[in-house]
Write a protein that holds these residues in place. Structure first.
Motif, PDB file in Angstrom:
ATOM      1  N   LEU A  14      88.086 -20.663 -13.697  1.00 35.24           N
ATOM      2  CA  LEU A  14      87.835 -19.360 -14.316  1.00 35.24           C
ATOM      3  C   LEU A  14      88.842 -18.324 -13.813  1.00 35.24           C
ATOM      4  CD1 LEU A  14      86.197 -17.443 -16.065  1.00 35.24           C
ATOM      5  CD2 LEU A  14      84.603 -17.153 -14.148  1.00 35.24           C
ATOM      6  N   LEU A  35      83.070 -18.217 -18.583  1.00 35.03           N
ATOM      7  CA  LEU A  35      82.833 -16.776 -18.623  1.00 35.03           C
ATOM      8  C   LEU A  35      81.349 -16.498 -18.852  1.00 35.03           C
ATOM      9  CD1 LEU A  35      84.096 -13.922 -18.614  1.00 35.03           C
ATOM     10  CD2 LEU A  35      84.347 -14.153 -21.107  1.00 35.03           C
ATOM     11  N   ALA A  62      84.253  -8.104 -18.086  1.00 36.25           N
ATOM     12  CA  ALA A  62      84.016  -9.515 -18.408  1.00 36.25           C
ATOM     13  C   ALA A  62      83.441  -9.578 -19.809  1.00 36.25           C
ATOM     14  CB  ALA A  62      83.069 -10.152 -17.397  1.00 36.25           C
ATOM     15  N   GLY A  66      87.882 -11.631 -21.945  1.00 32.98           N
ATOM     16  CA  GLY A  66      87.854 -12.551 -20.824  1.00 32.98           C
ATOM     17  C   GLY A  66      87.586 -11.805 -19.536  1.00 32.98           C
ATOM     18  N   LEU A  67      87.929 -12.411 -18.434  1.00 35.25           N
ATOM     19  CA  LEU A  67      87.755 -11.795 -17.129  1.00 35.25           C
ATOM     20  C   LEU A  67      89.018 -10.976 -16.843  1.00 35.25           C
ATOM     21  CD1 LEU A  67      85.337 -12.139 -15.157  1.00 35.25           C
ATOM     22  CD2 LEU A  67      86.799 -13.669 -13.819  1.00 35.25           C
TER      23      LEU A  67
END
Length: 246
Positions: A14, A35, A62, A66-67
């Motif tokens: 991740l 996620l 988030a 995405g992160l």
């Protein structure tokens, strides 16, 4: 439940996805699944946060992007001005820092703008004129603008000495920017932002025009606030509201 070896491996996957600025969960099912786990599984969430903290990174958002990560200044993942192409001197770094702050101030001049997710576009010429006008006003000011960051004056005076036009390099043909022109440096910063997943070219809106992406808004909203940005944002607020998309 204690996280196992596979869980810890997933933490790394991740974070690896998050460190690739152009990777999106919508196009990567593994990224999307991890996620979702980060959002819903408290233990997994805490493990990701702990590893990021050790890397001097923090999660800014988030969501669909995405992160999105932000790096503390001391992090090995922090953006370095020397990472940009053709940035090799102190003067070059000052120019890049000034232009980067100017782009943020131009499109997000007020705190409320960071909560507005409408699309923003900028062109090389717009940013060049904005910084050039700020330099002209500073030159006309009866008293020098004092900031805690003493490099600001050196930065805007360096920019002011640049030619605003193309000033083609000898032997490279007409219309090619040289490092002696301010438009070269503005285009250089915006092109680097494309490489970082912060912007994309928008040729349908005109030459040298860029769409600023949501990732840019998130990162600037969390990490902006330096004195140069604040001064330029104040000048932008005195002009008019930024052009936004519908």
């Amino acid at each position: 439940m204690t996280l196992g070896q596979q869980d810890l491996s997933d933490v790394g996957v991740l974070i690896g996805c998050a460190l690739r600025p152009k990777q999106r969960p919508g196009a990567d099912s593994d990224y999307r699944a991890l996620l979702g786990r980060y959002r819903e599984d408290a233990e997994f969430h805490n493990a990701v946060t702990s590893v990021l903290d050790g890397l001097d990174l923090q999660v800014l958002s988030a969501g669909e992007l995405g992160l999105v990560l932000g790096a503390r200044r001391e992090s090995v993942f922090a953006y370095r001005l020397t990472d940009l192409p053709n940035v090799s001197t102190v003067s070059h770094r000052l120019l890049v820092g000034l232009i980067s702050a100017a782009i943020a101030a131009y499109v997000f001049p007020a705190p409320a703008d960071f909560d507005d997710d409408r699309v923003r576009w900028v062109s090389v010429d717009e940013i060049e004129r904005f910084v050039r006008d700020a330099c002209d006003r500073l030159k006309r000011a009866p008293e020098p603008q004092m900031l805690e960051d003493v490099s600001f004056e050196e930065a805007w005076r360096t920019y002011d000495r640049l030619s605003p036009g193309y000033k083609a390099d000898r032997g490279k043909g007409q219309g090619r920017r040289s490092a002696a022109s301010s438009t070269y440096w503005v285009a250089n910063v915006l092109s680097w932002m494309v490489d970082q997943g912060l912007a994309r070219l928008a040729p349908n809106r005109g030459p040298d025009t860029f769409q600023l992406l949501e990732r840019f808004r998130v990162q600037v909203g969390e990490l902006a606030g330096n004195a140069t940005y604040e001064l330029l944002a104040a000048r932008r607020r005195g002009e008019h509201t930024p052009v936004v998309g519908t």
